[in-house]
Design a protein around this motif. Structure first.
Motif, PDB file in Angstrom:
ATOM      1  N   ASP A  16      36.852  53.982  57.034  1.00  0.00           N
ATOM      2  CA  ASP A  16      36.839  54.497  55.663  1.00  0.00           C
ATOM      3  C   ASP A  16      38.080  54.027  54.906  1.00  0.00           C
ATOM      4  OD1 ASP A  16      34.408  55.775  55.996  1.00  0.00           O
ATOM      5  OD2 ASP A  16      35.290  57.771  56.297  1.00  0.00           O
ATOM      6  N   ALA A  17      39.244  54.099  55.560  1.00  0.00           N
ATOM      7  CA  ALA A  17      40.495  53.670  54.925  1.00  0.00           C
ATOM      8  C   ALA A  17      40.502  52.161  54.691  1.00  0.00           C
ATOM      9  CB  ALA A  17      41.688  54.088  55.778  1.00  0.00           C
ATOM     10  N   VAL A  18      40.009  51.379  55.654  1.00  0.00           N
ATOM     11  CA  VAL A  18      39.963  49.929  55.506  1.00  0.00           C
ATOM     12  C   VAL A  18      39.068  49.536  54.339  1.00  0.00           C
ATOM     13  CG1 VAL A  18      39.125  47.794  56.607  1.00  0.00           C
ATOM     14  CG2 VAL A  18      40.566  49.387  57.893  1.00  0.00           C
ATOM     15  N   VAL A  19      37.890  50.139  54.260  1.00  0.00           N
ATOM     16  CA  VAL A  19      36.956  49.830  53.177  1.00  0.00           C
ATOM     17  C   VAL A  19      37.572  50.189  51.826  1.00  0.00           C
ATOM     18  CG1 VAL A  19      34.710  50.446  52.171  1.00  0.00           C
ATOM     19  CG2 VAL A  19      34.902  49.948  54.619  1.00  0.00           C
ATOM     20  N   ALA A  20      38.262  51.310  51.733  1.00  0.00           N
ATOM     21  CA  ALA A  20      38.909  51.719  50.476  1.00  0.00           C
ATOM     22  C   ALA A  20      40.021  50.745  50.091  1.00  0.00           C
ATOM     23  CB  ALA A  20      39.458  53.141  50.597  1.00  0.00           C
ATOM     24  N   LEU A  21      40.849  50.346  51.047  1.00  0.00           N
ATOM     25  CA  LEU A  21      41.918  49.385  50.761  1.00  0.00           C
ATOM     26  C   LEU A  21      41.340  48.040  50.319  1.00  0.00           C
ATOM     27  CD1 LEU A  21      44.308  50.163  53.755  1.00  0.00           C
ATOM     28  CD2 LEU A  21      44.974  50.259  51.342  1.00  0.00           C
ATOM     29  N   GLU A  22      40.300  47.595  51.002  1.00  0.00           N
ATOM     30  CA  GLU A  22      39.666  46.318  50.662  1.00  0.00           C
ATOM     31  C   GLU A  22      39.086  46.369  49.258  1.00  0.00           C
ATOM     32  OE1 GLU A  22      36.252  43.357  50.603  1.00  0.00           O
ATOM     33  OE2 GLU A  22      36.230  45.520  50.308  1.00  0.00           O
ATOM     34  N   HIS A  23      38.418  47.454  48.925  1.00  0.00           N
ATOM     35  CA  HIS A  23      37.830  47.606  47.592  1.00  0.00           C
ATOM     36  C   HIS A  23      38.918  47.588  46.521  1.00  0.00           C
ATOM     37  CE1 HIS A  23      36.061  49.687  44.121  1.00  0.00           C
ATOM     38  NE2 HIS A  23      34.969  49.042  44.487  1.00  0.00           N
ATOM     39  N   ASP A  24      39.984  48.339  46.742  1.00  0.00           N
ATOM     40  CA  ASP A  24      41.083  48.371  45.769  1.00  0.00           C
ATOM     41  C   ASP A  24      41.713  46.997  45.576  1.00  0.00           C
ATOM     42  OD1 ASP A  24      40.676  51.085  45.443  1.00  0.00           O
ATOM     43  OD2 ASP A  24      42.433  51.683  46.623  1.00  0.00           O
ATOM     44  N   ALA A  25      41.811  46.227  46.654  1.00  0.00           N
ATOM     45  CA  ALA A  25      42.458  44.917  46.589  1.00  0.00           C
ATOM     46  C   ALA A  25      41.586  43.845  45.945  1.00  0.00           C
ATOM     47  CB  ALA A  25      42.869  44.478  47.991  1.00  0.00           C
ATOM     48  N   TYR A  26      40.272  43.911  46.145  1.00  0.00           N
ATOM     49  CA  TYR A  26      39.424  42.774  45.782  1.00  0.00           C
ATOM     50  C   TYR A  26      38.303  43.031  44.771  1.00  0.00           C
ATOM     51  CZ  TYR A  26      41.596  40.602  49.867  1.00  0.00           C
ATOM     52  OH  TYR A  26      42.483  40.104  50.778  1.00  0.00           O
ATOM     53  N   ALA A  27      37.926  44.256  44.536  1.00  0.00           N
ATOM     54  CA  ALA A  27      36.755  44.523  43.693  1.00  0.00           C
ATOM     55  C   ALA A  27      36.904  43.954  42.280  1.00  0.00           C
ATOM     56  CB  ALA A  27      36.465  46.022  43.636  1.00  0.00           C
ATOM     57  N   ALA A  28      38.075  44.078  41.693  1.00  0.00           N
ATOM     58  CA  ALA A  28      38.274  43.598  40.320  1.00  0.00           C
ATOM     59  C   ALA A  28      38.065  42.089  40.205  1.00  0.00           C
ATOM     60  CB  ALA A  28      39.669  43.976  39.830  1.00  0.00           C
ATOM     61  N   ASP A  29      38.281  41.360  41.313  1.00  0.00           N
ATOM     62  CA  ASP A  29      38.096  39.909  41.312  1.00  0.00           C
ATOM     63  C   ASP A  29      36.714  39.489  41.823  1.00  0.00           C
ATOM     64  OD1 ASP A  29      40.705  39.358  40.385  1.00  0.00           O
ATOM     65  OD2 ASP A  29      41.495  39.607  42.411  1.00  0.00           O
ATOM     66  N   GLY A  30      35.864  40.461  42.137  1.00  0.00           N
ATOM     67  CA  GLY A  30      34.537  40.155  42.646  1.00  0.00           C
ATOM     68  C   GLY A  30      34.547  39.650  44.086  1.00  0.00           C
ATOM     69  N   LEU A  31      35.612  39.946  44.841  1.00  0.00           N
ATOM     70  CA  LEU A  31      35.724  39.448  46.209  1.00  0.00           C
ATOM     71  C   LEU A  31      35.480  40.516  47.266  1.00  0.00           C
ATOM     72  CD1 LEU A  31      38.964  37.266  45.777  1.00  0.00           C
ATOM     73  CD2 LEU A  31      36.582  36.495  45.740  1.00  0.00           C
ATOM     74  N   SER A  32      35.152  41.732  46.862  1.00  0.00           N
ATOM     75  CA  SER A  32      34.947  42.814  47.817  1.00  0.00           C
ATOM     76  C   SER A  32      33.650  42.592  48.590  1.00  0.00           C
ATOM     77  CB  SER A  32      34.901  44.156  47.075  1.00  0.00           C
ATOM     78  OG  SER A  32      34.808  45.214  47.986  1.00  0.00           O
ATOM     79  N   GLU A  33      33.708  42.782  49.900  1.00  0.00           N
ATOM     80  CA  GLU A  33      32.559  42.525  50.766  1.00  0.00           C
ATOM     81  C   GLU A  33      31.733  43.754  51.096  1.00  0.00           C
ATOM     82  OE1 GLU A  33      33.444  39.781  54.201  1.00  0.00           O
ATOM     83  OE2 GLU A  33      35.442  40.479  53.644  1.00  0.00           O
ATOM     84  N   GLY A  34      32.366  44.885  51.215  1.00  0.00           N
ATOM     85  CA  GLY A  34      31.672  46.085  51.638  1.00  0.00           C
ATOM     86  C   GLY A  34      31.778  46.299  53.144  1.00  0.00           C
ATOM     87  N   ARG A  35      31.454  47.515  53.547  1.00  0.00           N
ATOM     88  CA  ARG A  35      31.639  47.961  54.937  1.00  0.00           C
ATOM     89  C   ARG A  35      30.911  47.100  55.960  1.00  0.00           C
ATOM     90  NH1 ARG A  35      33.054  53.028  57.386  1.00  0.00           N
ATOM     91  NH2 ARG A  35      33.251  53.862  55.288  1.00  0.00           N
ATOM     92  N   GLU A  36      29.626  46.826  55.772  1.00  0.00           N
ATOM     93  CA  GLU A  36      28.854  46.110  56.790  1.00  0.00           C
ATOM     94  C   GLU A  36      29.450  44.738  57.094  1.00  0.00           C
ATOM     95  OE1 GLU A  36      24.446  44.215  57.639  1.00  0.00           O
ATOM     96  OE2 GLU A  36      24.713  45.502  55.890  1.00  0.00           O
ATOM     97  N   ALA A  37      29.783  43.983  56.055  1.00  0.00           N
ATOM     98  CA  ALA A  37      30.352  42.651  56.269  1.00  0.00           C
ATOM     99  C   ALA A  37      31.727  42.746  56.927  1.00  0.00           C
ATOM    100  CB  ALA A  37      30.441  41.895  54.951  1.00  0.00           C
ATOM    101  N   LEU A  38      32.547  43.681  56.477  1.00  0.00           N
ATOM    102  CA  LEU A  38      33.870  43.843  57.079  1.00  0.00           C
ATOM    103  C   LEU A  38      33.755  44.194  58.562  1.00  0.00           C
ATOM    104  CD1 LEU A  38      35.767  45.799  54.287  1.00  0.00           C
ATOM    105  CD2 LEU A  38      36.280  43.485  55.089  1.00  0.00           C
TER     106      LEU A  38
END
Length: 165
Positions: A16-38
């Motif tokens: 849950d924490a990893v997915v939240a950190l990833e989203h915060d880091a990459y979503a604005a640039d369209g690079l967020s992958e989501g939980r399943e891919a991660l």
């Protein structure tokens, strides 16, 4: 490194924490992958995936997996199979924003490089996004502009690698 930070292997309870950190880091640039891919990146090599923990909270993570040299995962697809390779690909490295600029990422990478050496890997690779290739060159990574990086990484993505030493 900041003394109250612990580096440890990623566990199921950290997602849950990893997915939240990833989203915060990459979503604005369209690079967020989501939980399943991660999660698919970590399944084949749990011994090479780590988190930074501070006061019991996950504040950063590094996902890596053995991957053929001069190739990289596509962000648009989950991994279907694990590879055997002497190349360890850093798929993702995220540090909480308030810890950036304090040499935390550099210490995390040093820890990771030592672990890669212990495990017998010969090279480390990664795709630098958003201009991170400048910093990676300073710590010894070499650009491989001949490698076609999937469009899912964005326009400025650069495949890079370095020998493990």
């Amino acid at each position: 490194m900041i003394e109250d930070i612990l580096i440890r292997r990623l566990t199921d309870a950290d997602w849950d924490a990893v997915v939240a950190l990833e989203h915060d880091a990459y979503a604005a640039d369209g690079l967020s992958e989501g939980r399943e891919a991660l999660q698919s990146r970590a399944l084949g090599s749990p011994e090479t995936c780590f988190v930074l923990e501070q006061h019991g909270t996950v504040r950063g993570y590094l996902l890596s997996l053995p991957y053929p040299p001069l190739r990289c995962p596509d962000l648009a697809q989950a991994e279907a199979a694990a590879f055997e390779s002497d190349n360890l690909h850093v798929h993702d490295l995220v540090i909480a924003e308030d810890l950036r600029g304090r040499e935390v990422a550099l210490e995390f990478m040093r820890y990771f490089q030592a672990r890669a050496k212990e495990l017998g890997f010969e090279r480390i690779s990664m795709v630098a996004v958003r201009g991170a290739d400048i910093l990676l060159r300073i710590i010894g990574y070499r650009s491989h502009r001949e490698v076609a990086v999937p469009a899912s990484y964005g326009r400025r993505a650069v495949y890079m690698s370095m020998p493990v030493h």
